[in-house]
Enzyme design. Structure first.
Site, PDB file in Angstrom:
ATOM      1  N   TYR A  31      -4.446  -1.850  -4.245  1.00 16.10           N
ATOM      2  CA  TYR A  31      -5.857  -2.648  -4.036  1.00 16.10           C
ATOM      3  C   TYR A  31      -7.007  -2.448  -4.456  1.00 16.10           C
ATOM      4  O   TYR A  31      -8.382  -2.883  -4.409  1.00 16.10           O
ATOM      5  CB  TYR A  31      -6.055  -3.063  -2.711  1.00 16.10           C
ATOM      6  N   ARG A  55       0.513  -1.138  -0.003  1.00 10.23           N
ATOM      7  CA  ARG A  55      -0.028  -0.085   0.199  1.00 10.23           C
ATOM      8  C   ARG A  55       0.686   0.929  -0.814  1.00 10.23           C
ATOM      9  O   ARG A  55       0.530   2.418  -0.594  1.00 10.23           O
ATOM     10  CB  ARG A  55      -1.045   0.209   1.465  1.00 10.23           C
ATOM     11  N   CYS A  70     -25.697  -3.650  -9.693  1.00 11.74           N
ATOM     12  CA  CYS A  70     -27.174  -4.384  -9.141  1.00 11.74           C
ATOM     13  C   CYS A  70     -26.851  -4.458  -8.026  1.00 11.74           C
ATOM     14  O   CYS A  70     -27.055  -6.090  -8.027  1.00 11.74           O
ATOM     15  CB  CYS A  70     -27.834  -4.898 -10.177  1.00 11.74           C
ATOM     16  N   ARG A 114     -13.141  -1.828  -2.105  1.00 12.19           N
ATOM     17  CA  ARG A 114     -13.052  -1.429  -1.048  1.00 12.19           C
ATOM     18  C   ARG A 114     -14.322  -0.558   0.120  1.00 12.19           C
ATOM     19  O   ARG A 114     -13.572  -1.130   1.436  1.00 12.19           O
ATOM     20  CB  ARG A 114     -11.491  -1.034  -0.698  1.00 12.19           C
TER      21      ARG A 114
HETATM   22  N1  LLP Z   1       3.181  -8.964   2.810  1.00 11.52           N
HETATM   23  C1  LLP Z   1       1.758 -10.008   3.634  1.00 11.52           C
HETATM   24  C2  LLP Z   1       2.249 -11.546   4.064  1.00 11.52           C
HETATM   25  C3  LLP Z   1       1.186  -9.592   3.592  1.00 11.52           C
HETATM   26  O1  LLP Z   1      -0.409 -10.207   3.676  1.00 11.52           O
HETATM   27  C4  LLP Z   1       0.412  -8.708   3.252  1.00 11.52           C
HETATM   28  C5  LLP Z   1      -0.602  -7.711   3.306  1.00 11.52           C
HETATM   29  C6  LLP Z   1       1.168  -7.267   2.838  1.00 11.52           C
HETATM   30  C7  LLP Z   1       2.734  -7.703   2.162  1.00 11.52           C
HETATM   31  C8  LLP Z   1       1.070  -5.688   2.079  1.00 11.52           C
HETATM   32  O2  LLP Z   1       0.777  -5.023   3.113  1.00 11.52           O
HETATM   33  P1  LLP Z   1       0.527  -3.245   2.771  1.00 11.52           P
HETATM   34  O3  LLP Z   1       2.059  -3.146   3.482  1.00 11.52           O
HETATM   35  O4  LLP Z   1       0.255  -3.508   1.957  1.00 11.52           O
HETATM   36  O5  LLP Z   1      -0.694  -2.969   4.304  1.00 11.52           O
HETATM   37  N2  LLP Z   1      -7.228  -6.550   0.396  1.00 11.52           N
HETATM   38  C9  LLP Z   1      -7.064  -4.945   1.655  1.00 11.52           C
HETATM   39  C10 LLP Z   1      -5.730  -5.355   2.339  1.00 11.52           C
HETATM   40  C11 LLP Z   1      -4.860  -6.710   2.236  1.00 11.52           C
HETATM   41  C12 LLP Z   1      -3.509  -6.794   2.592  1.00 11.52           C
HETATM   42  C13 LLP Z   1      -3.046  -8.242   3.077  1.00 11.52           C
HETATM   43  N3  LLP Z   1      -2.199  -8.156   2.863  1.00 11.52           N
HETATM   44  C14 LLP Z   1      -7.661  -3.919   1.181  1.00 11.52           C
HETATM   45  O6  LLP Z   1      -7.650  -3.369   0.779  1.00 11.52           O
HETATM   46  O7  LLP Z   1      -6.956  -2.840   2.248  1.00 11.52           O
END
Ligand code: LLP
Length: 431
Positions: A390, A293, A361, A330
């Site tokens: 995401y 992110r 829908c 989201r």
């Molecule tokens: N590493 C692992 C093992 C993870 O499970 C995740 C995110 C990341 C790295 C990356 O995390 P970040 O830096 O992006 O926070 N779909 C959800 C987010 C799910 C995140 C799952 N794992 C959303 O749209 O907020």
């Protein structure tokens, strides 16, 4: 403005990376994902430089492809010195198709099939992040068949709750990822891995959650991993050389969200690690981080055409747009906040409170509720900010809507990186 790469030109249009969003939508159509490549590069550099400066040698950031994944992104990541976290053969394929070196791929997943394992081994993936015993055995067998010794990290759960949304919180004990330390299972997991001839155990992985705004939960994870590692060193004589602390640094969806000072947090983490290792006489492990992110979210925005306004008298007003949960699920999933701007009418007073509804829908197909915009009409353009992470990766073809194109903006120029789907794409797999 939420970010300094956004601006308003003299026609009152929103600009991104110096380019007029109204022109972008005219040229490439809408809905449109726009990704500011300069911003992505800047975000990569922030991690690469801070990790090189403060953390032990060979520490590095791995971009989490689950946040954003398409071919054209991988050359950018490579040029900026990133590794990459991949979670499926599809992500591996995409990274390799983008020319990314296989040895800088770290392969995640809590249920890698034998086919996945074979695919990753045959393509020379650098490191597996092994989630469980069954995978350990399957991987050892597959590596043996190929006469390989495969580098692995073992995924453990430190049992930390960094106070984020339940759905995106994976560090707590009761979850389907990794093996818990607290119950003693992780120690048995490591012991088993060390007996496997075809696996080279480098260290541990833990991911504690997402949208984390300070170093503290990562420091807590380091404490737990260090205690765990010290115990194993005493019991098994095994010294872990790598701690992968996962992803999770937060981004600003709204003005009210805090700004995360990534270098300061990495420095705090490094200080904490050094002190912890000194206190225990434990050799400093290299640190891997897996930001997703915080590399791409604020580099992205989505442009939509407005269909019209619908007021339910005595209730509320809806503004419909030509995309929705198909390109950004989201809000429907997490009620995630977003900043929405009237891209072609930036200088008009925002005195109309409305809910942005998509075109699916489904009554849950909302992008944001109760936000203030000018009164907008058919064909006006809105921009939803911070959609770089995401959104593209979680998109669907619900209602047989075509997925939007993705345009990358670099140094004042825009180029199509992913074309819009066509109706022919929609039936391409239908026999
Ligand atoms: N590493 C692992 C093992 C993870 O499970 C995740 C995110 C990341 C790295 C990356 O995390 P970040 O830096 O992006 O926070 N779909 C959800 C987010 C799910 C995140 C799952 N794992 C959303 O749209 O907020």
């Amino acid at each position: 403005m939420l970010y300094d790469n956004l601006g308003i030109n003299d026609q009152g249009h929103l600009t991104v990376g110096g380019l007029d969003t109204v022109r972008l939508a005219e040229k490439f159509g809408a809905p449109l994902y726009v990704l500011d490549e300069d911003r992505v590069r800047e975000n990569c550099r922030t991690y690469v430089q801070a990790m090189a400066q403060y953390l032990p040698e060979h520490s590095m950031p791995l971009f989490a492809g689950k946040a954003l994944c398409f071919k054209g992104l991988y050359p950018v990541l490579e040029e900026e010195g990133m590794g990459a976290d991949v979670v499926s053969p599809g992500e591996i394929y995409t990274a390799l198709a983008g020319g990314f070196p296989a040895d800088k791929l770290y392969f995640h997943g809590n249920n890698k099939t034998d086919e996945d394992i074979a695919y990753a081994l045959d393509n020379g993936v650098g490191c597996f992040i092994v989630d469980n015993h069954q995978e350990l055995e399957a991987l050892d067998r597959a590596a043996a068949q190929r006469g390989k010794r495969q580098r692995v990290l073992l995924r453990v759960t430190p049992g930390i709750d960094p106070h984020t949304l339940q759905a995106i919180n994976t560090g707590r004990i009761d979850c389907q990822f990794g093996v818990p330390i607290e119950t003693g299972q992780a120690a048995r997991f490591v012991a088993a891995a060390l007996t496997m001839e075809h696996l080279e155990v480098e260290g541990f992985h833990s991911h504690i959650g997402s949208q984390i705004f300070e170093a503290e939960p990562f420091c807590d994870a380091v404490d737990i991993l260090l205690d765990f590692a010290q115990g194993l060193r005493q019991d098994l004589g095994f010294v872990a050389r790598t701690f992968n602390l996962g992803g999770g640094f937060g981004v600003r969806y709204r003005d009210s969200d805090p700004v995360v000072d990534i270098p300061a947090n990495i420095q705090a983490l490094a200080d904490h690690l050094t002190q912890g290792c000194l206190a225990k006489g434990y050799p400093l492990p290299r640190i891997l981080l897996e930001p997703g992110r915080s590399i791409v979210a604020d580099a992205g925005l989505t442009l939509y055409r407005v269909g019209g306004e619908k007021t339910i008298e005595g209730y509320r007003s809806y503004l419909t747009v030509n995309g929705g949960m198909t390109d950004n699920p989201r809000y429907a999933l997490y009620q995630s906040p977003y900043t929405v701007l009237p891209a072609n009418r930036m200088q008009e007073p925002r005195d109309f409170v409305c809910t942005i509804a998509g075109r699916c829908c489904e009554s849950g197909d909302l992008i944001q509720e109760n936000i203030s915009l000018p009164h907008l009409g058919r064909d006006d353009l809105i921009a939803v900010l911070t959609t770089g992470a995401y959104n593209f990766t979680m998109a669907s073809n619900y209602n047989r809507l075509c997925r939007p194109a993705l345009v990358m903006v670099r140094q004042g120029k825009a180029r199509l990186a992913v074309r819009r789907q066509t109706f022919a794409d929609l039936v391409a797999c239908d026999l």
